[in-house]
Design a protein around this motif. Structure first.
Motif, PDB file in Angstrom:
ATOM      1  N   ALA B 219      46.188  24.524 -25.313  1.00 60.78           N
ATOM      2  CA  ALA B 219      47.206  24.097 -24.354  1.00 60.78           C
ATOM      3  C   ALA B 219      46.697  24.032 -22.921  1.00 60.78           C
ATOM      4  CB  ALA B 219      48.420  25.020 -24.433  1.00 60.78           C
ATOM      5  N   MET B 220      45.575  24.691 -22.674  1.00 61.30           N
ATOM      6  CA  MET B 220      45.065  24.646 -21.302  1.00 61.30           C
ATOM      7  C   MET B 220      43.711  23.948 -21.226  1.00 61.30           C
ATOM      8  SD  MET B 220      46.419  28.246 -19.747  1.00 61.30           S
ATOM      9  CE  MET B 220      46.269  27.800 -18.034  1.00 61.30           C
ATOM     10  N   SER B 221      43.492  23.047 -22.119  1.00 66.99           N
ATOM     11  CA  SER B 221      42.204  22.346 -22.108  1.00 66.99           C
ATOM     12  C   SER B 221      42.153  21.321 -20.975  1.00 66.99           C
ATOM     13  CB  SER B 221      41.958  21.671 -23.456  1.00 66.99           C
ATOM     14  OG  SER B 221      43.017  20.768 -23.706  1.00 66.99           O
ATOM     15  N   THR B 222      43.332  20.893 -20.538  1.00 69.97           N
ATOM     16  CA  THR B 222      43.359  19.990 -19.384  1.00 69.97           C
ATOM     17  C   THR B 222      43.537  20.832 -18.131  1.00 69.97           C
ATOM     18  OG1 THR B 222      44.298  18.211 -20.669  1.00 69.97           O
ATOM     19  CG2 THR B 222      44.602  18.106 -18.293  1.00 69.97           C
ATOM     20  N   THR B 223      42.564  20.746 -17.234  1.00 70.93           N
ATOM     21  CA  THR B 223      42.623  21.555 -16.010  1.00 70.93           C
ATOM     22  C   THR B 223      42.680  20.637 -14.800  1.00 70.93           C
ATOM     23  OG1 THR B 223      40.234  21.672 -15.793  1.00 70.93           O
ATOM     24  CG2 THR B 223      41.306  23.387 -17.118  1.00 70.93           C
ATOM     25  N   PHE B 224      42.981  21.274 -13.657  1.00 75.53           N
ATOM     26  CA  PHE B 224      43.177  20.487 -12.432  1.00 75.53           C
ATOM     27  C   PHE B 224      42.156  20.848 -11.370  1.00 75.53           C
ATOM     28  CE2 PHE B 224      47.494  21.291 -14.203  1.00 75.53           C
ATOM     29  CZ  PHE B 224      47.696  20.022 -14.718  1.00 75.53           C
ATOM     30  N   MET B 225      41.876  19.885 -10.530  1.00 73.62           N
ATOM     31  CA  MET B 225      40.996  20.136  -9.403  1.00 73.62           C
ATOM     32  C   MET B 225      41.666  19.572  -8.157  1.00 73.62           C
ATOM     33  SD  MET B 225      38.168  21.453  -8.600  1.00 73.62           S
ATOM     34  CE  MET B 225      37.138  21.534  -7.173  1.00 73.62           C
ATOM     35  N   VAL B 226      41.993  20.448  -7.232  1.00 76.82           N
ATOM     36  CA  VAL B 226      42.506  19.989  -5.933  1.00 76.82           C
ATOM     37  C   VAL B 226      41.385  20.258  -4.941  1.00 76.82           C
ATOM     38  CG1 VAL B 226      44.313  20.209  -4.209  1.00 76.82           C
ATOM     39  CG2 VAL B 226      44.848  20.607  -6.620  1.00 76.82           C
ATOM     40  N   ASN B 227      40.749  19.207  -4.508  1.00 73.59           N
ATOM     41  CA  ASN B 227      39.559  19.368  -3.677  1.00 73.59           C
ATOM     42  C   ASN B 227      39.899  19.899  -2.287  1.00 73.59           C
ATOM     43  OD1 ASN B 227      37.395  18.539  -5.390  1.00 73.59           O
ATOM     44  ND2 ASN B 227      38.307  16.482  -5.341  1.00 73.59           N
ATOM     45  N   PRO B 228      38.904  20.479  -1.635  1.00 70.85           N
ATOM     46  CA  PRO B 228      39.129  20.946  -0.259  1.00 70.85           C
ATOM     47  C   PRO B 228      39.487  19.787   0.659  1.00 70.85           C
ATOM     48  CG  PRO B 228      37.076  21.833  -1.126  1.00 70.85           C
ATOM     49  CD  PRO B 228      37.550  20.809  -2.115  1.00 70.85           C
ATOM     50  N   LEU B 229      40.217  20.111   1.680  1.00 69.66           N
ATOM     51  CA  LEU B 229      40.643  19.128   2.666  1.00 69.66           C
ATOM     52  C   LEU B 229      39.420  18.686   3.457  1.00 69.66           C
ATOM     53  CD1 LEU B 229      43.371  18.062   3.833  1.00 69.66           C
ATOM     54  CD2 LEU B 229      43.302  19.959   5.408  1.00 69.66           C
ATOM     55  N   LYS B 230      39.285  17.372   3.583  1.00 66.44           N
ATOM     56  CA  LYS B 230      38.140  16.881   4.358  1.00 66.44           C
ATOM     57  C   LYS B 230      38.457  16.951   5.846  1.00 66.44           C
ATOM     58  CE  LYS B 230      36.563  13.791   0.790  1.00 66.44           C
ATOM     59  NZ  LYS B 230      36.875  12.478   0.252  1.00 66.44           N
ATOM     60  N   ASN B 231      37.421  16.949   6.639  1.00 65.61           N
ATOM     61  CA  ASN B 231      37.545  16.894   8.102  1.00 65.61           C
ATOM     62  C   ASN B 231      38.346  18.052   8.688  1.00 65.61           C
ATOM     63  OD1 ASN B 231      36.237  14.425   7.916  1.00 65.61           O
ATOM     64  ND2 ASN B 231      38.220  13.370   7.652  1.00 65.61           N
ATOM     65  N   ARG B 232      38.498  19.095   7.953  1.00 67.47           N
ATOM     66  CA  ARG B 232      39.174  20.235   8.563  1.00 67.47           C
ATOM     67  C   ARG B 232      38.150  21.335   8.757  1.00 67.47           C
ATOM     68  NH1 ARG B 232      44.704  23.283   6.890  1.00 67.47           N
ATOM     69  NH2 ARG B 232      45.590  21.797   8.332  1.00 67.47           N
ATOM     70  N   LYS B 233      38.056  21.779   9.988  1.00 65.11           N
ATOM     71  CA  LYS B 233      37.091  22.830  10.295  1.00 65.11           C
ATOM     72  C   LYS B 233      37.750  23.878  11.169  1.00 65.11           C
ATOM     73  CE  LYS B 233      32.614  20.628   9.829  1.00 65.11           C
ATOM     74  NZ  LYS B 233      32.703  19.163   9.818  1.00 65.11           N
ATOM     75  N   GLY B 234      37.178  25.033  11.169  1.00 61.97           N
ATOM     76  CA  GLY B 234      37.639  26.082  12.070  1.00 61.97           C
ATOM     77  C   GLY B 234      38.220  27.260  11.330  1.00 61.97           C
TER      78      GLY B 234
END
Lengths: 340, 616
Positions: B219-234
């Motif tokens: 049931a958990m063979s499909t996983t998700f990837m939410v990538n880091p926000l680009k252009n954000r620093k600090g």
């Protein structure tokens, strides 16, 4: 307006040029003058004194004295004074209120001020009537009194400010009459010198709406017999001939006559205002005519830590013991996510 | 082991729900922190029951925490969840309607039995009656596997304590589901239980057990990837609106050189401001927990008179109680910040739920002509800026400021960029020098019309303030009719002139077009998300989100004049709309209102805006 040069202040320093607008014959005048006489004994800097008041005849007081002043809202002088004192403990704070202002609309604030024990000197002008609204009964009006709002007599029990003060763990309670300037000055000085909330009930006459309300206590011909002036360490003796005293018999106060039934001055109770246990102070505050004389002077003066000192100590301790010294430190403390 | 299939997503909403005692708030925070470290933007919202510990397993005892993460700017905690964790049937029941079709629902199957269904008031077994058709249901034996894992360690940990680690099992499963580095989770636990090595061990093992379990099930063979926000620093920190409000006041204290004094009384949902500041003695903050709301503000007014930066925090019912005292601050012209964290009313209403029903109370809810500056914070992190601004305006203009937030942004959190305090403007209190011979209590600054501030303790500046009308300049009590009228007008103008010191109203999107959406305060997240979505679809729509309510920004009229239609959206029956109508009656205002103790959903806003755009 410049007055930085320090010199021994006199009562004149606390007078204002503006007219005092109480009714002719109001008890307020003698209280005001006693306060002006007492202040030079308890402060060297009138710039460090604030008078705070609520609403009512008594609460016009700040306009009549040459210090900083705050004439606030009905019943709310106590939290305002608390804020001033907690914020700046160097200020000597006086609070002038009346029986309606402090016992009715401000009743909640009254007990909480006392419970916290901030170093504030409270003068309650108790004329047992609402004066500024012209003659309605107050929480200290004796049961049965006929007033504009109790044409058939009040059906409410009256508050005794002393009982409330001690019930709220008060550290200082005193009572004075507006007809005795010497007594007032002496007691006001003691109230100011007491570190903690000092409650002084001033039995004040309202010449318009409740004239002679305290006559049975303050009248020239009865005062020695009907008042007992208490002084710490002295026996509780009163009377024209100073031949009467108080004793506790079977757990209740009793008036005795020195020289009768083998009673000598040594048998008379000695006033211990500084005792932490308030039981005897309670009994003294409750003494009522006609069975007893009414207790005057400092009934209770118990030294105990005050709110603002403990608050300052906590602040100083926290400042000294934290690595966080400013806003930038705080913002960068704990969970910070650095994204590169 | 199943084959791992990774789907990349722009944004994901996860909702954790369980009994009040299940540790869902902690789990949610842990997941948020992990996402922040990973580089996502985020927004969170806790959903507490108003009872502290309602009976276990019942609907009224469900506590939730929603986290919205993304690789783009995230402005709200999200409408509907992509992933729901339901620790018992009651949690499932309360949250089912807030879940997207096809969402993954992780349930603790150990708690799904007939007894629990009865407690949750399910008539039939929701697992078999079709209720969950169309969802990806993960039936995980969370409770039993957690106990087994802890027992295997043979550390002598009792079952009750072992059960408290089951939230880590959930966390382990989510780390798998979102392809996260499990080692970051390990650090969190080590810090959290630093003083209890056995608990560190137990929690770590349970976390790993959850991760491993997820790895093994179909049931958990499909996983998700939410990538880091680009252009954000600090540097950032995750902050709630209430903490941000407290901190903004401290920042103002530092930039003004005035010590901070908060006089307050506990009230949901504002209490955290008092709590937070009570813990800030290290920065010289004094707090006074008063006997009631009135004493709270009065103590602050006393502190203001004594020269402190004074504030009081409350919610709607408390603002009502403070009305008379706010009037006292108006007439004595003393600075004070009144923070009102709005909740649903009237009276006690829905004390844990947000609403914007106090706007007119803030503007007008006092006796007499009693103007206050009114500002409203837009997001959890912006509470920091607006608390600072409220303090600055109050001190520099010598008048009370009401800062409106609401239960939604006060309890919700988002990432706040950390900016050095030196980047904030200096706050300059209009102090008077000792023995200034020209000092008069109501002498005024010509530009601002504000009076000057002299404190008890200063030499030669003795004066009296009070609730009786005073003569302008001299400050003597005055019953003169013309003086009173002058003073009333001056106090109003003083507030109106603040418009010269605040920024102009900004518009999100084109400065002219078919539809201008108007909102104020804490609805910014939902309104801006909806408007941006429609802009991306090519619609002619813009947003003007107001933070300066009284006075309104000077260009308000100009902003309104450039749109064919204006719709005012708010969580009340139309209070801002009627205020705008009274200020700028030449415009027609449509309105969209919601009074359910719930924030706007982006979806319902879009539907409404589309409908207006289609009407000709």
């Amino acid at each position: 307006m410049s007055d930085t040069i320090t010199y021994k202040l006199s009562s004149q320093d606390f007078k204002v040029t503006n007219p005092v607008k109480w009714c002719a014959g109001c008890g307020g005048f003698s209280v005001l003058s006693a306060v002006q006489n007492a202040l030079p004994e308890v402060t060297e800097e009138k710039n460090k004194v604030v008078f705070v008041s609520g609403i009512g005849c008594s609460s016009r007081f700040p306009y009549y004295i040459n210090t900083y002043g705050f004439h606030s809202l009905h019943g709310r002088a106590m939290p305002i004074a608390s804020g001033i004192k907690a914020a700046n403990p160097d200020i000597q704070v006086w609070l002038v209120t009346g029986d309606g202002d402090s016992m009715a609309i401000g009743g909640n604030h009254f007990i909480h001020l006392i419970r916290r024990n901030l170093d504030i000197n409270v003068l309650i002008f108790n004329n047992k009537i609402y004066g500024l609204t012209k003659g309605q009964y107050s929480p200290t009006t004796p049961k049965g009194s006929k007033t504009k709002t109790s044409p058939d007599g009040t059906i409410e029990n009256a508050f005794n400010p002393g009982e409330l003060a001690m019930g709220a763990q008060g550290t200082f309670f005193a009572r004075v009459v507006d007809t005795d300037p010497k007594m007032m000055k002496e007691v006001f000085i003691k109230a100011a010198k007491h570190k903690g909330t000092s409650i002084v009930e001033v039995l004040e006459n309202c010449v318009i709406f409740n004239n002679h309300v305290h006559e049975d206590i303050t009248g020239k011909d009865v005062k020695n017999e009907h008042q007992i002036y208490l002084e710490h360490g002295k026996p509780m003796i009163f009377g024209n001939e100073r031949d009467k005293g108080l004793m506790i018999v079977n757990n209740r106060m009793e008036v005795v006559k020195i020289g009768e039934n083998g009673i000598t001055e040594k048998d008379i109770l000695v006033h211990d205002a500084k005792c932490s246990n308030p039981n005897v102070h309670f009994m003294l505050a409750r003494l009522k005519r006609p069975e007893y004389p009414v207790a005057m002077g400092v009934i209770r003066s118990y030294d105990c830590t005050v709110y603002e000192d403990m608050l300052t100590d906590q602040v100083e301790y926290a400042k000294a013991n934290s690595k966080i010294k400013n806003m930038d430190d705080l913002l960068n403390s704990g969970s910070v996510f650095e994204i590169e | 082991m199943t084959k791992k299939n990774i789907i990349e997503l722009e944004e994901v909403v996860v909702k954790f729900a369980g009994d009040s005692g299940d540790g869902m708030q902690l789990t949610g925070t842990q997941f948020s922190d992990n996402s922040a470290l990973f580089g996502n933007d985020l927004s969170t919202f806790p959903d507490y029951p108003s009872e502290i510990r309602a009976p276990q397993g019942t609907v009224s005892g469900v506590s939730g925490f929603q986290v919205h993460i993304g690789n783009k700017e995230i402005k709200t905690p999200g409408d509907l969840a992509d992933v729901l964790v339901a620790m018992n049937p009651a949690a499932l029941k309360t949250n089912m309607k807030w879940v997207k079709q096809g969402a993954t629902i992780i349930i603790d199957i150990d708690n799904f039995d007939n007894k629990s269904y009865k407690k949750a008031e399910f008539i039939d077994d929701p697992l078999s009656d079709g209720t969950l058709d169309g969802f990806n249901i993960v039936k995980a034996p969370i409770s039993s596997l957690t106990r087994a894992t802890v027992n295997d360690l043979a550390l002598g940990i009792d079952n009750k304590t072992a059960d408290k680690t089951k939230n880590q099992f959930v966390m382990g499963m989510l780390y798998w589901l979102f392809n996260r580095d499990i080692n970051i989770g390990l650090d969190f636990i080590k810090d959290k239980f630093a003083k209890k090595p056995d608990l560190v061990k137990a929690n770590l093992e349970v976390l790993k057990a959850g991760f491993n379990y997820a790895e093994t099930i179909e049931a958990m063979s499909t996983t998700f990837m939410v990538n880091p926000l680009k252009n954000r620093k600090g540097k950032f920190r995750n902050i709630t609106g209430n903490v941000a409000t407290a901190w903004g006041l401290i920042a103002a204290s530092e930039r003004s050189g005035l010590p901070l004094f908060l006089g307050s009384y506990p009230i949901t949902p504002a209490t955290e401001i008092l709590q937070e500041l009570s813990n800030m003695k290290k920065l010289g903050v004094k707090t006074f927990q008063a006997e009631d709301e009135i004493a709270g503000i009065c103590s602050a007014i006393g502190a203001s008179f004594a020269g402190h930066l004074a504030a009081t925090s409350t919610s709607g019912p408390g603002l009502a109680l403070k009305s008379e005292a706010i009037g006292l601050a108006v007439i004595t012209e003393l600075p004070i910040v009144i923070v009102n964290v709005q909740r649903s009313g009237p009276a006690t209403g829905l004390p844990t739920k947000p609403e914007q029903g106090d706007l007119l109370q803030a503007l007008y809810g006092r006796n007499g002509e009693s103007p206050c500056i009114v500002v409203a914070a837009t997001t959890p992190a912006k509470c920091y800026d607006f608390a600072f601004i409220a303090a600055k305006l109050s001190v520099e203009h010598m008048t009370p400021v009401i800062l409106l937030t609401d239960g939604y942004i006060a309890n919700g959190s988002e990432l706040m960029p950390i900016r050095p305090i030196a980047e904030f403007p200096e706050i300059i209190p209009p102090k008077v020098k000792d023995n200034d011979e020209n000092y008069r209590p109501y002498l005024r600054d010509e530009e601002k019309l504000s009076r000057f501030w002299a404190f008890p303790g200063q030499d030669g500046l003795r004066h009296r303030v009070g609730g009786l009308e005073k003569s302008n300049i001299t400050g003597e009590v005055s019953h003169d009719p013309y003086n009173h009228e002058d003073m009333v007008v001056i106090r109003e103008q003083k507030v109106q002139r603040v418009a010269n010191f605040i920024p102009e109203q900004e518009v999100l999107g084109e400065e002219s077009g078919d539809l201008l959406v108007v909102g104020w305060g804490g609805t910014y997240g939902a309104l801006s998300s909806a408007v941006l979505d429609l802009q991306n679809e090519g619609k002619s729509i813009s947003l003007a989100q107001f933070s300066y309510i009284k006075p309104l920004p000077k260009n308000t009229e100009e902003v309104f004049s450039k749109f064919k239609r204006i719709v005012v959206c708010e969580l009340n029956l139309g209070q801002f709309k009627s205020y705008l109508q009274s200020q700028y009656p030449q415009f027609d205002y449509l309105q969209y209102n919601k009074i359910q103790g719930l924030p706007f959903l982006i979806s319902e806003l879009k539907e409404k805006f589309n409908q207006i755009l289609e009407e000709k």
